[in-house]
Design a protein around this motif. Structure first.
Motif, PDB file in Angstrom:
ATOM      1  N   TYR A 214       0.802   1.617  -9.009  1.00 58.11           N
ATOM      2  CA  TYR A 214       1.504   2.398  -7.992  1.00 58.11           C
ATOM      3  C   TYR A 214       0.530   3.406  -7.388  1.00 58.11           C
ATOM      4  CZ  TYR A 214       2.282   4.248 -12.705  1.00 58.11           C
ATOM      5  OH  TYR A 214       2.110   4.598 -14.011  1.00 58.11           O
ATOM      6  N   ILE A 215       0.635   3.607  -6.070  1.00 59.84           N
ATOM      7  CA  ILE A 215      -0.340   4.462  -5.390  1.00 59.84           C
ATOM      8  C   ILE A 215      -0.058   5.941  -5.675  1.00 59.84           C
ATOM      9  CG2 ILE A 215      -1.410   4.991  -3.146  1.00 59.84           C
ATOM     10  CD1 ILE A 215      -1.782   2.075  -4.111  1.00 59.84           C
ATOM     11  N   TYR A 687     -11.357  -0.785 -10.873  1.00 58.06           N
ATOM     12  CA  TYR A 687     -10.167  -1.575 -11.181  1.00 58.06           C
ATOM     13  C   TYR A 687      -9.725  -2.115  -9.831  1.00 58.06           C
ATOM     14  CZ  TYR A 687      -5.633  -3.064 -12.818  1.00 58.06           C
ATOM     15  OH  TYR A 687      -4.534  -3.829 -13.134  1.00 58.06           O
ATOM     16  N   ARG A 688     -10.043  -3.364  -9.566  1.00 56.15           N
ATOM     17  CA  ARG A 688     -10.027  -3.876  -8.202  1.00 56.15           C
ATOM     18  C   ARG A 688      -8.680  -4.516  -7.871  1.00 56.15           C
ATOM     19  NH1 ARG A 688     -10.296  -6.079  -3.811  1.00 56.15           N
ATOM     20  NH2 ARG A 688     -12.159  -6.756  -2.690  1.00 56.15           N
ATOM     21  N   MET A 689      -7.834  -3.762  -7.136  1.00 55.32           N
ATOM     22  CA  MET A 689      -6.562  -4.327  -6.677  1.00 55.32           C
ATOM     23  C   MET A 689      -6.794  -5.009  -5.325  1.00 55.32           C
ATOM     24  SD  MET A 689      -3.760  -1.491  -7.923  1.00 55.32           S
ATOM     25  CE  MET A 689      -3.647  -0.652  -6.365  1.00 55.32           C
ATOM     26  N   PRO A 690      -5.934  -5.985  -4.977  1.00 60.43           N
ATOM     27  CA  PRO A 690      -6.147  -6.686  -3.703  1.00 60.43           C
ATOM     28  C   PRO A 690      -6.035  -5.738  -2.514  1.00 60.43           C
ATOM     29  CG  PRO A 690      -4.573  -7.889  -5.067  1.00 60.43           C
ATOM     30  CD  PRO A 690      -4.809  -6.566  -5.733  1.00 60.43           C
ATOM     31  N   VAL A 691      -6.897  -5.929  -1.517  1.00 59.92           N
ATOM     32  CA  VAL A 691      -6.801  -5.199  -0.252  1.00 59.92           C
ATOM     33  C   VAL A 691      -6.481  -6.217   0.843  1.00 59.92           C
ATOM     34  CG1 VAL A 691      -8.395  -3.394  -1.011  1.00 59.92           C
ATOM     35  CG2 VAL A 691      -9.295  -5.375   0.231  1.00 59.92           C
ATOM     36  N   ALA A 692      -6.164  -5.692   2.032  1.00 61.30           N
ATOM     37  CA  ALA A 692      -5.655  -6.563   3.100  1.00 61.30           C
ATOM     38  C   ALA A 692      -6.610  -7.705   3.425  1.00 61.30           C
ATOM     39  CB  ALA A 692      -5.371  -5.735   4.351  1.00 61.30           C
TER      40      ALA A 692
ATOM     41  N   THR B 105       2.145   4.819   3.495  1.00 60.31           N
ATOM     42  CA  THR B 105       2.454   4.645   4.912  1.00 60.31           C
ATOM     43  C   THR B 105       1.740   5.639   5.828  1.00 60.31           C
ATOM     44  OG1 THR B 105       4.581   3.753   4.211  1.00 60.31           O
ATOM     45  CG2 THR B 105       4.365   4.318   6.538  1.00 60.31           C
ATOM     46  N   PRO B 106       1.739   6.946   5.518  1.00 63.16           N
ATOM     47  CA  PRO B 106       1.020   7.863   6.414  1.00 63.16           C
ATOM     48  C   PRO B 106      -0.438   7.457   6.612  1.00 63.16           C
ATOM     49  CG  PRO B 106       2.399   9.112   4.900  1.00 63.16           C
ATOM     50  CD  PRO B 106       2.435   7.681   4.436  1.00 63.16           C
ATOM     51  N   CYS B 136      -2.107  -0.672  -0.560  1.00 61.13           N
ATOM     52  CA  CYS B 136      -0.651  -0.715  -0.631  1.00 61.13           C
ATOM     53  C   CYS B 136      -0.333  -1.624  -1.803  1.00 61.13           C
ATOM     54  CB  CYS B 136      -0.045  -1.292   0.642  1.00 61.13           C
ATOM     55  SG  CYS B 136       1.723  -1.649   0.462  1.00 61.13           S
ATOM     56  N   ARG B 137       0.534  -1.188  -2.712  1.00 60.09           N
ATOM     57  CA  ARG B 137       0.846  -2.011  -3.875  1.00 60.09           C
ATOM     58  C   ARG B 137       2.193  -2.711  -3.725  1.00 60.09           C
ATOM     59  NH1 ARG B 137      -2.190  -4.593  -7.755  1.00 60.09           N
ATOM     60  NH2 ARG B 137      -1.587  -4.022  -9.867  1.00 60.09           N
TER      61      ARG B 137
END
Lengths: 766, 160
Positions: A214-215, A687-692, B105-106, B136-137
């Motif tokens: 979670y961000i 810790y590499r989470m997927p990016v766009a 979002t911001p 974004c998760r």
């Protein structure tokens, strides 16, 4: 192309539409207030001192110098919390023990993982709080540690808890070990099944711990008053859970604690437990000031949530025609420092997609010197599914059978009895497989250099306790009040169901999430339960309100309430009274409420049962860079039996988000520990989470097989989408490269090593 | 230690504040000025939740020291809507469900606006790479990317 195949075409006015969410404007303007956005006048900043050791006895803690520092208002250690009994309580889909929770929020006898809190301070500024931490002297006796599950299960492993005797051991355990529990599920006779099988595939798999990611880091603000009342603001999936846990941890009554949930910046299961809240509350009690605490990202990684890693052995026996006759799965799962991994659901979900006569499943819950695991989207299920669905793919290759056809041949249906004992009601496993089989994606040829993988997944979904209220305002507008933090658009789905039920415009219904003192108990936002269970509470509260509205109309018309119907947002005379009176709108009835009995409200409180299980099937095309081992995902489609899609955009969003978390789990994410038992990658860089740019569009197919046990056919949708992706990716890698990966993640270094290892064999074969 | 006096412009309004030498721009926006729309997800420039514009350049405000804001023009999420009129990107994000929890979002909106100001006609790949600094998760990025592409097309159309 994304598709929505509604089962309810034309049946509803609001359900199945895609209006703007009620909290939309707040969330695109920065006005929405999340955990760290709350402050109070005179607040102090709280900070936590964390263990630098993976495993150590805490011989003494000297806080005197910290307390003496100018600006420090309170210091706490485990001594500030009463010890707790051995008492299991539910949290989300997982169970926790109060004795362990109090030791997890603040280490007592021993520090059990790097990052384990050992003390906390509250000071007038963050700088002073940090300085105070450096003045606390902890005398540790460092002990040997154990990180790996297989190592932790060995008889000579360092023991974390001297009292821990394996529950369910056969024969019964006589001395302590790190194996907290052994469970098993049996159906039919697996041994006889394997003897009858014409093909048997057996394989071992490993997975690593991953974080929910979670961000928004954990954050809380607590304000204790002199009369014993405490107000708390917390970013949580369950503010009633925060209240309940903290009441026990601090020795208070629940009515003394009022928890307001802030907007929540992601949780995925990781915000169903407490970390900072009890500390901030105790610091506030001791200092007499409000105390605000936030975790740094590093703390989030080191000391909150991760989902477990584990080892899984799978054996599947089938006939040449593809019929599976026997299956076995053995799961060893990390619990973290305290017992309670999701090994139960991992075992129960392992073969739930299939109708198999002979099944044996065994699971082990294993403690080691890692942070205590928390729920993460379909806890446990992605781990067993990765192993089972990979093995099925090997079977399909062995039988030279289409992987969807193999699954269709064995798919669970209505009446299928699972290995864990439940017999399925109406389910959509077959429909979901067919949706992928018939999709444009699956029918399209696989591009040169690419491999295509498919995999399925199952999750139970849950109901549990929900309360809701509906109020008619003086002008006839409507407020719907519930008590589940909105983590992904649930306000919209609740308002849609209320509008449908009431027959009024969606925009006339305002959904509100109330604090713990303003609505009855609600279980956590988790288990994919909110739209289903709290949705049902909302529907029932609206029905209760409509019943009252009809009584009021009857009073005005001086007729029997039975002769009033509610239709299109109006009370109308019915039966032999049809047409006798002009219909009364909500506004008409609200205007006369004072004369007909006072305010018009509805309430509902339920223990909701009848959650409909969900099934997902995912399909991915990818290619592997032979030199770097880097995977390029080219096309991805997720199909799922979603019951009824109340707000299809947010249902699609659940499928897309879950799929991408699964892709991250498959390809890059892992907790990496060094030899000292310290986490080497506690940040988003490592810790590499997927990016766009890692991803293509995530296409979705919403298959609607309504849940017969919900008025609108709702099934939970949030959990299932994270289950199939890992094996779907692994199966695609195998088909693209000829190399079958059995260890997660399939990261570039690991994959290129596997490709290198396979190369001489390939060349020799050529 | 004495505080540093900084004069700056935030969302068009001349703004002054006192800060410590080691405070970040993000800390000052959030804690000193009450502009909590910029979020801290990591504090290390990896997640983009604190994205703001400084003199027309997209930056992570957690990586900018507050005293560096002296004389700069800063734009934050709070300045994106004009009165009660949402920016087309803000409208589209809500309309297309391009957010779930909303914490990122911001940052995504600020970054997307910067993209469209610089490249009004981006390809899908360009959108994906431009936004690769924002995590974004929840959404899997699908609806975010689609929303940005849709707004780009609409803005080009209305500019004609």
């Amino acid at each position: 192309m994304s598709e929505h195949r509604p089962n309810t075409e034309g049946k509803y006015k609001w359900i199945g539409t895609r209006p703007e969410r009620p909290d939309g404007a707040d969330k695109v303007t920065g006005r929405a207030r999340f955990g760290a956005d709350f402050s109070l006048p005179g607040q102090l900043i709280g900070k936590v001192l964390r263990s630098p050791h993976a495993h150590a006895v805490i011989k003494s803690i000297d806080t005197s110098k910290a307390l003496a520092l100018n600006g420090v208002k309170a210091v706490i250690t485990a001594q500030d919390f009463p010890d707790q009994p051995n008492l299991i309580v539910p949290t989300g889909e997982m169970q926790v023990n109060m004795r362990d929770i109090t030791r997890n929020i603040m280490a007592r006898e021993k520090a059990l993982y790097e990052g384990h809190p050992v003390a906390a301070v509250a000071a007038v500024s963050e700088a002073i709080a940090k300085q105070a931490l450096s003045l606390i002297k902890v005398d540790y006796e460092v002990l040997p540690h154990v990180i790996d599950v297989a190592e932790a299960m060995k008889p000579d492993a360092p023991i974390l808890h001297d009292h821990l005797l394996t529950e369910g051991a056969n024969p019964p355990a006589s001395k302590p070990s790190n194996i907290a529990k052994r469970i098993e599920f049996k159906k039919g006779d697996a041994k006889a099944g394997f003897a009858q099988a014409q093909v048997v595939i057996e394989k071992d798999y490993t997975t690593q711990a991953v974080h929910q990611g979670y961000i928004e880091p954990h954050a809380t603000l607590a304000s204790a008053a002199e009369d014993g009342q405490i107000q708390v603001w917390s970013t949580t999936q369950g503010h009633f859970q925060v209240r309940g846990f903290c009441a026990r941890l601090l020795g208070l009554e629940t009515s003394q604690i009022r928890v307001t949930p802030t907007e929540i910046g992601g949780g995925f299961g990781g915000k169903t437990v407490v970390y900072l809240e009890p500390l901030a509350m105790r610091l506030s009690q001791k200092s007499g000031k409000p105390v605000k605490m936030t975790m740094a990202r590093e703390d989030v990684f080191r000391a909150s949530g991760p989902a477990p890693g584990g080892n899984v052995k799978v054996k599947i026996g089938a006939m040449r025609d593809g019929r599976i006759v026997a299956a076995e799965c053995i799961v060893e799962m990390q619990a973290g420092a305290f017992p309670g991994s999701p090994v139960g659901p991992a075992c129960m979900c392992s073969f739930a997609c299939y109708d198999i006569d002979n099944v044996y499943i065994e699971g082990f819950d294993v403690v080691s010197n890692r942070p205590k695991v928390a729920a993460y989207r379909a806890p446990g299920a992605p781990i067993s599914a990765w192993a089972v669905e990979s093995t099925l793919d090997i079977l399909a290759q062995e039988l030279d059978m289409d992987p969807i056809d193999l699954r269709l041949k064995n798919a669970a249906k209505e009446g299928t009895k699972t290995a864990y004992g439940v017999t399925f009601n109406t389910i959509g496993m077959v429909e979901t497989l067919e949706a992928i089989r018939d999709s444009e994606h699956y029918k399209s040829p696989v591009k040169p250099g690419y491999g295509r993988g498919v995999a399925a997944g199952f999750w139970f979904n849950i109901g549990a306790d929900s309360s809701a209220a509906s109020h008619v305002g003086e002008d006839g507008s409507v407020t719907v009040i519930s008590g589940n933090p909105d983590i992904g658009g649930s306000r919209a789905s609740l308002a849609l169901m209320a509008a449908e039920e009431l027959g009024v415009d969606y925009n006339k219904v305002r959904p509100i999430i109330a604090d713990t003192a303003s609505i009855g108990f609600n279980f956590v936002t988790g288990g994919s339960r909110v739209t289903f269970a709290t949705g049902l509470a909302v529907v029932n509260s609206v029905r209760d309100m409509i019943r009252e509205l009809k009584v009021r109309a009857a009073k005005i018309w001086k007729i029997d309430p039975e002769a009033v119907i509610w239709e299109g947002g109006m009370a109308k005379p019915a039966g032999n009274q049809v047409g006798t009176f002009e219909p009364l709108s909500l506004a008409d009835l609200a205007a006369q409420a004072g004369r007909t009995g006072g305010p018009i409200n509805g309430h509902a409180q339920l223990n909701v049962t009848g959650a409909g299980p969900g099934f997902g099937v995912h399909c991915v095309d990818l290619k592997v860079d032979e030199d770097t081992g880097c995977v390029h995902v080219g096309r991805y489609t997720a199909a799922q039996d979603v019951g009824t899609a109340i707000h299809p955009s947010y249902v699609e969003g659940q499928l897309q988000g879950g799929a991408v978390q699964g892709i991250g789990w498959a390809l890059n994410e892992e907790y990496i520990y060094n030899a000292k038992g310290k986490l080497d990658n506690p940040g988003f860089l490592d810790y590499r989470m997927p990016v766009a740019s890692d991803l293509p569009k995530i296409e979705t197919i919403l298959v609607e097989v309504p849940n017969p046990q919900h008025p609108y056919g709702v099934r939970g949708v949030g959990e299932v989408p994270i289950i199939p992706p890992i094996a779907a990716v692994g199966n695609a890698v195998a088909r693209a490269t000829g190399v079958r990966m059995v260890d997660l993640p399939m990261s570039p270094p690991r994959l290129s090593e596997a490709l290198d290892a396979a190369r001489p064999m390939k060349m020799a074969a050529e | 230690m004495a505080k540093i006096h900084v004069n700056t412009t935030i969302n068009g309004a001349p703004t002054e504040f006192l800060c410590d030498a080691n405070q970040t721009l993000l800390d000052v926006l959030r804690d000193n000025l009450g502009l909590t729309g910029s979020k801290e997800g990591c504090g290390s420039g990896d997640c983009g939740a604190c994205s703001v514009m400084v003199n027309g350049r997209l930056v992570c405000s957690c990586l900018v020291l507050a005293p560096e804001a002296q004389g700069m023009k800063i734009e934050t999420i709070e300045g994106m809507a004009e009165g009660d009129k949402l920016h087309p990107l803000q409208k589209k994000f809500v309309e297309m469900a391009a957010l779930q929890c909303g914490i990122c979002t911001p940052g995504f909106l600020i970054a997307s606006k910067a993209l469209l100001e610089k490249y009004p006609n981006p390809t899908e790949d360009e959108v994906r790479y431009w936004l690769a600094g924002n995590l974004c998760r929840c959404t899997g990025y699908d609806k975010i990317v689609t929303a940005v592409l849709d707004v780009a097309a609409e803005m080009r159309e209305s500019a004609r």
